[in-house]
Design a protein around this motif. Sequence first.
Motif, PDB file in Angstrom:
ATOM      1  N   TYR A   1     -11.452  11.769  -7.339  1.00 28.88           N
ATOM      2  CA  TYR A   1     -11.675  10.457  -6.700  1.00 28.88           C
ATOM      3  C   TYR A   1     -10.334   9.801  -6.356  1.00 28.88           C
ATOM      4  O   TYR A   1     -10.133   9.304  -5.244  1.00 28.88           O
ATOM      5  CB  TYR A   1     -12.490   9.577  -7.643  1.00 28.88           C
ATOM      6  CG  TYR A   1     -12.761   8.168  -7.144  1.00 28.88           C
ATOM      7  CD1 TYR A   1     -13.196   7.940  -5.844  1.00 28.88           C
ATOM      8  CD2 TYR A   1     -12.599   7.065  -7.988  1.00 28.88           C
ATOM      9  CE1 TYR A   1     -13.461   6.652  -5.397  1.00 28.88           C
ATOM     10  CE2 TYR A   1     -12.865   5.782  -7.553  1.00 28.88           C
ATOM     11  CZ  TYR A   1     -13.303   5.568  -6.260  1.00 28.88           C
ATOM     12  OH  TYR A   1     -13.562   4.296  -5.813  1.00 28.88           O
ATOM     13  N   PHE A   2      -9.405   9.858  -7.300  1.00 29.89           N
ATOM     14  CA  PHE A   2      -8.101   9.241  -7.038  1.00 29.89           C
ATOM     15  C   PHE A   2      -7.290  10.052  -6.032  1.00 29.89           C
ATOM     16  O   PHE A   2      -6.474   9.485  -5.312  1.00 29.89           O
ATOM     17  CB  PHE A   2      -7.349   8.965  -8.350  1.00 29.89           C
ATOM     18  CG  PHE A   2      -7.781   7.641  -8.901  1.00 29.89           C
ATOM     19  CD1 PHE A   2      -8.980   7.519  -9.581  1.00 29.89           C
ATOM     20  CD2 PHE A   2      -7.042   6.496  -8.661  1.00 29.89           C
ATOM     21  CE1 PHE A   2      -9.426   6.287 -10.025  1.00 29.89           C
ATOM     22  CE2 PHE A   2      -7.487   5.257  -9.105  1.00 29.89           C
ATOM     23  CZ  PHE A   2      -8.675   5.145  -9.787  1.00 29.89           C
TER      24      PHE A   2
ATOM     25  N   ARG B   1      -8.728  11.457  -3.435  1.00 29.70           N
ATOM     26  CA  ARG B   1      -9.296  10.976  -2.162  1.00 29.70           C
ATOM     27  C   ARG B   1      -8.764   9.590  -1.825  1.00 29.70           C
ATOM     28  O   ARG B   1      -8.422   9.314  -0.675  1.00 29.70           O
ATOM     29  CB  ARG B   1     -10.827  10.928  -2.262  1.00 29.70           C
ATOM     30  CG  ARG B   1     -11.458  12.263  -2.031  1.00 29.70           C
ATOM     31  CD  ARG B   1     -12.972  12.217  -2.130  1.00 29.70           C
ATOM     32  NE  ARG B   1     -13.396  13.472  -2.725  1.00 29.70           N
ATOM     33  CZ  ARG B   1     -13.968  13.598  -3.903  1.00 29.70           C
ATOM     34  NH1 ARG B   1     -14.260  12.539  -4.621  1.00 29.70           N
ATOM     35  NH2 ARG B   1     -14.290  14.774  -4.372  1.00 29.70           N
ATOM     36  N   LEU B   2      -8.705   8.726  -2.836  1.00 30.71           N
ATOM     37  CA  LEU B   2      -8.196   7.361  -2.583  1.00 30.71           C
ATOM     38  C   LEU B   2      -6.746   7.412  -2.100  1.00 30.71           C
ATOM     39  O   LEU B   2      -6.296   6.526  -1.379  1.00 30.71           O
ATOM     40  CB  LEU B   2      -8.286   6.510  -3.859  1.00 30.71           C
ATOM     41  CG  LEU B   2      -9.691   6.128  -4.330  1.00 30.71           C
ATOM     42  CD1 LEU B   2      -9.613   5.359  -5.647  1.00 30.71           C
ATOM     43  CD2 LEU B   2     -10.422   5.280  -3.303  1.00 30.71           C
ATOM     44  N   ASN B   3      -6.034   8.454  -2.507  1.00 31.21           N
ATOM     45  CA  ASN B   3      -4.651   8.606  -2.076  1.00 31.21           C
ATOM     46  C   ASN B   3      -4.539   9.382  -0.768  1.00 31.21           C
ATOM     47  O   ASN B   3      -3.438   9.764  -0.360  1.00 31.21           O
ATOM     48  CB  ASN B   3      -3.815   9.282  -3.168  1.00 31.21           C
ATOM     49  CG  ASN B   3      -3.375   8.268  -4.218  1.00 31.21           C
ATOM     50  OD1 ASN B   3      -2.473   7.489  -3.980  1.00 31.21           O
ATOM     51  ND2 ASN B   3      -4.051   8.251  -5.355  1.00 31.21           N
ATOM     52  N   GLY B   4      -5.684   9.618  -0.141  1.00 33.81           N
ATOM     53  CA  GLY B   4      -5.692  10.217   1.186  1.00 33.81           C
ATOM     54  C   GLY B   4      -5.499  11.720   1.209  1.00 33.81           C
ATOM     55  O   GLY B   4      -5.201  12.288   2.267  1.00 33.81           O
ATOM     56  N   LEU B   5      -5.690  12.384   0.072  1.00 31.79           N
ATOM     57  CA  LEU B   5      -5.514  13.843   0.059  1.00 31.79           C
ATOM     58  C   LEU B   5      -6.759  14.532   0.621  1.00 31.79           C
ATOM     59  O   LEU B   5      -7.878  14.037   0.464  1.00 31.79           O
ATOM     60  CB  LEU B   5      -5.281  14.341  -1.380  1.00 31.79           C
ATOM     61  CG  LEU B   5      -4.068  13.785  -2.133  1.00 31.79           C
ATOM     62  CD1 LEU B   5      -3.991  14.408  -3.511  1.00 31.79           C
ATOM     63  CD2 LEU B   5      -2.780  14.069  -1.362  1.00 31.79           C
ATOM     64  N   ALA B   6      -6.550  15.684   1.225  1.00 33.10           N
ATOM     65  CA  ALA B   6      -7.675  16.471   1.754  1.00 33.10           C
ATOM     66  C   ALA B   6      -8.340  17.207   0.591  1.00 33.10           C
ATOM     67  O   ALA B   6      -7.698  17.458  -0.437  1.00 33.10           O
ATOM     68  CB  ALA B   6      -7.156  17.462   2.779  1.00 33.10           C
TER      69      ALA B   6
ATOM     70  N   ALA C   1       1.065   4.189  -2.941  1.00 36.19           N
ATOM     71  CA  ALA C   1       0.884   5.609  -2.633  1.00 36.19           C
ATOM     72  C   ALA C   1       1.979   6.469  -3.263  1.00 36.19           C
ATOM     73  O   ALA C   1       1.830   7.688  -3.357  1.00 36.19           O
ATOM     74  CB  ALA C   1       0.876   5.804  -1.122  1.00 36.19           C
TER      75      ALA C   1
ATOM     76  N   GLU D   1       0.827  -1.208   0.000  1.00 38.24           N
ATOM     77  CA  GLU D   1       0.000   0.000   0.000  1.00 38.24           C
ATOM     78  C   GLU D   1       0.865   1.264   0.000  1.00 38.24           C
ATOM     79  O   GLU D   1       0.520   2.262  -0.645  1.00 38.24           O
ATOM     80  CB  GLU D   1      -0.962  -0.021   1.186  1.00 38.24           C
ATOM     81  CG  GLU D   1      -2.175  -0.905   0.879  1.00 38.24           C
ATOM     82  CD  GLU D   1      -2.722  -1.651   2.068  1.00 38.24           C
ATOM     83  OE1 GLU D   1      -2.594  -1.134   3.186  1.00 38.24           O
ATOM     84  OE2 GLU D   1      -3.269  -2.758   1.874  1.00 38.24           O
TER      85      GLU D   1
END
Lengths: 247, 409
Positions: A102-103, A105-110, A79, A75
């Motif tokens: 969407y991607f 967000r999936l990568n944890g960005l605010a 990233a 994971e």
Amino acid sequence: MIEARSLTKTFRDKKRGEIRAVDGVSFRVEPGQIYGLLGANGAGKTTTLRLLATLLQPTAGTATVAGFDIVAAPEKVRARVGFLATSTALYGRLTAREMIAYFGRLNGLAEAEIKVRLQRLADELDLHEFLDRRCEKLSTGMKQKTSIARTLIHDPAVMIFDEPTLGLDVMAARAIVRFVRDCKGRGKTVIYSTHMMSEVEKLCDTIGIIHGGRLLAEGTLGELRARTGEHDMEEVFVKVACPEEPA
Amino acid sequence: MSWRSIVTVYGKELRDSLRDRRTLLSMIIIPVVVMPTLVFSLGRIGSRAYARAREEVPVVMLLGGVDSPMTTAALQQSSRFRVVPESADYRQLISDKKIRAAVRIPAGFDAGLRGGTAGPVVILHYQGELKSGFAVGEIDAFFRELREKTVTAALAAHGLPASLVAPFAVRRENVAPPEKVGGNAIGGFVPYLIIMLCFSGAVYPAIDLTAGEKERGTLETLLCSPVARVDIVLGKFFMVLTSSLCAMGLSLVSMALTLTVAGVATGSVGRGVQAVAAQAGGGALPLISPLGVAGVLAMVLPVAVLFSALLMMIALFAKSTKEAQTYLMPLAFVVLLPVAIGLLPGVELNTRLALVPILNLSLVCKEILSGVWHWNYIALIFGSTCAYAGIALALTVRMFNREEVLFRT
């Protein structure tokens, strides 16, 4: 940085038995370098890249991508990787903006960060015209640009390209090639697979020739030419991959 | 497992699905419009056909009875049916539905009535045919009246009261509250409907979100993200579950509204419902306890989870939507069978059946809707279904981690 160490992947096939798609492949790619993986269809290029992108798990051997082991921390590897292939399609019912976000967000960005990065990517890749159009309505070139933005939204250190120009027209293919060069310019580690000799000549710092799952030769374009005594890249490839083939 | 990632995947799937005409069709249009229209139309057509059949005066052929003028005259004068003269091909005529039944009067029937030695009257009919059945009912009623008249006359001739043959009356009195009568009457149908709606609501999204994504190449794109596969599969699973519950919920609400509105507008919604309503002492809609409905919905939840997980697991194995449809088609029959068994009369809940998935739900819902709450069975069924659903979900997650399934070409 990418460092593959004896990377091996076998598949079981009911009819053909065990298939060694990737067989003890080792290579190293430094930041700011483009490594070209050159091979015919079925040579093991896609499997190697899928292993590096942690979509597949190696049967033996391993690799370190951006400082993380692909088996131990898949994971964390994903990233830090941007993976672009002809097989990585877009969601047709989402707009280009929604797809990229969407991607993010999936990568944890605010959300605020996504907004800023999306704006920057839209400026750089000239996406504004179709940003709010559904992906299914986009032209091939627009789709490619959206895909590129999707791979860059989390600003990965490593970029993996699996035959990204396959099936594209000249203009779209040129845009991709320009983008790959740009990645190198930004100091990203780039691995680029293709079966097109011209692309390898134009883009790659180091070339690895893969055939039957094995990395048969590796070096700069000059080194490979010197080793085979051939100038034309196609001849270089044939001499390495199929030495018994008449010239 | 990260809930943030699960919610992100779910949010995207929900947005994507709501833009897909086929998902909207299976999740909203079919449950809200098609299902109630279908059920309502079928009810209307059925009740109209029944009413028309009831209104028709059955044509009955009289066989024999030449030496019994009294009986034959009474038969011919009866308004219950229309008597036609004897014909040799009466069997064929009944089969061809030209006449609905035939009645054979034995030789010396009138004389036998007087002497108490009358032979048996034979009614020839076509079993299973509705109008023939009505004709039999009318002939039966005619001869029952004739028998009563004969007995009363015989008793009067001997100076005895008519009440001698019926010394006391039997009267039925219902103690069940209307909602329990309603529950009993439609208790079998409601779980059937709920289970089928839950299943059908989950089929299309389960295919689209797995095999469909594989086919379109978006699954590989999604797998490139750092989100754990368990989060991806759970996000998708919650979308399939949403569709399943939406299809069921919307369909039930829509059907209840349709029946209520139709009942208010026309005063009747077909004989079936009318009969139930009359039994239940309610209006057009049979009364069901709201607690029973809540109980059924709670019991359905783990089954919806089971269906969603199972459908996703099977569809995930397929390379294309077409292949997934081929795999899922037989599953519909596998689901239908236990539901159908649950509808059979005499099949009652016991410990063994309480462990059979779907059948247990069908049976317990029937009981809950009729006001019977066997808490031990309810706990066993809820627990076992939750366990099955959990296993199915775990298998789906496991399947999603298998390379040979995800990259099957």
